[in-house]
Motif scaffolding. Structure first.
Motif, PDB file in Angstrom:
ATOM      1  N   PRO A   9       0.821  -1.214   0.000  1.00 31.33           N
ATOM      2  CA  PRO A   9       0.000   0.000   0.000  1.00 31.33           C
ATOM      3  C   PRO A   9       0.847   1.253   0.000  1.00 31.33           C
ATOM      4  O   PRO A   9       1.844   1.354   0.707  1.00 31.33           O
ATOM      5  N   ARG A  51      -4.966   4.374   3.790  1.00 30.21           N
ATOM      6  CA  ARG A  51      -3.534   4.265   3.530  1.00 30.21           C
ATOM      7  C   ARG A  51      -2.863   5.504   4.094  1.00 30.21           C
ATOM      8  O   ARG A  51      -3.172   6.627   3.687  1.00 30.21           O
ATOM      9  N   SER A  99      -1.113  -1.028   6.262  1.00 32.86           N
ATOM     10  CA  SER A  99      -1.410   0.198   5.504  1.00 32.86           C
ATOM     11  C   SER A  99      -0.864   1.459   6.163  1.00 32.86           C
ATOM     12  O   SER A  99      -1.218   2.572   5.762  1.00 32.86           O
TER      13      SER A  99
END
Length: 280
Positions: A9, A51, A99
């Motif tokens: 990510p 994210r 993330s």
């Protein structure tokens, strides 16, 4: 912690292009829960499938330590980003949360203020580094942990950011320091970054057994109104213990009052952003 590999990510080859919310977490007074808020809010947002990139722009490097990266184990990081314009790909570290990524405070960051003084457009180094790097567009949020001062590093953060989140310790003289910071934010808005706004103030180290905490909270809400988040971060030993183990509070003790409060703060922040988007 390892450098983030391609395809994880935040990688521009794997993530859809988006415009991240860039938030500077700032207060020129030390010991107010600034870094603690940066770590745990970033964690709480990541746990909601956002994210998140946390940039440790404080030469003390406590955000890096609090996410498990020891001082003597750091490679290139925030100094290389702001002073050398290095690409994020070579700077980003993984954390225990998939993330959530980190640009650590590397060992040279303490000298950045001096080295940048003679540089042209020295106030825009961080903004340019993020604007020029496509990987930055792979994040929903970029949080910047600022130094406890109003120097050149903090100025770079305020110019790169879209908003400022101010942790406010529930202790005497706290409001005086925040008023100074807000004046600085106003000057930065007028001179450098016309879109900069206050994201809000977060009351930290709140102790319901202490009348002073209640008084400071009441004064803050009376003076700043809706800019103060409803969520209050309590004084909680589990938060301090978590950081000493290189973990955010949620991974150390998810049921602790500190972890629960930061999860609620993330919820409130996301709700505020959704309301602002709907009002456009």
């Amino acid at each position: 912690m390892s450098k983030s590999p391609t395809g994880r990510p935040g990688d521009s080859t794997a993530a859809a292009v988006r415009t991240p919310h860039i938030i500077a977490v700032a207060n020129q007074k030390g010991g107010v829960g600034k870094t603690t808020t940066a770590i745990n809010l970033a964690t709480a947002l990541a746990l909601q499938d956002k994210r998140v990139l946390l940039i440790d722009l404080d030469p003390q490097g406590n955000a890096s330590t609090g996410l498990g990266i020891a001082y003597d184990g750091r490679d290139a990081g925030a100094y290389a980003l702001i002073a050398e314009g290095a690409a994020l790909d070579g700077l980003i570290c993984d954390t225990a949360i998939e993330s959530l990524h980190l640009v650590p405070a590397d060992n040279e960051l303490a000298g950045a203020e001096i080295e940048l003084v003679d540089r042209e457009r020295r106030e825009y180094c961080l903004k340019q580094a993020l604007d020029d790097d496509p990987r930055a567009q792979g994040y929903d949020f970029i949080l910047i942990d600022c130094p406890p001062s109003l120097g050149l590093l903090t100025l770079n953060a305020l110019i790169a950011a879209g908003s400022v989140l101010v942790p406010l310790q529930c202790e005497f003289f706290a409001l005086e320091g925040v008023s100074q910071l807000i004046r600085t934010v106003d000057r930065v808005r007028r001179a450098f970054n016309p879109t900069l706004r206050m994201e809000g103030l977060v009351l930290t180290m709140f102790d319901r057994r202490n009348n002073l905490s209640e008084l400071v909270a009441a004064d803050a809400r009376g003076f700043f109104g809706e800019q103060v988040f409803e969520t209050v971060i309590p004084r909680n030993i589990r938060i301090s213990e978590a950081q000493s183990h290189g973990k955010p509070a949620h991974l150390y003790d998810a049921k602790s009052s500190g972890a629960v409060a930061y999860a609620a703060l993330a919820d409130e922040l996301l709700a505020r952003l959704a309301d602002k988007k709907a009002a456009r």
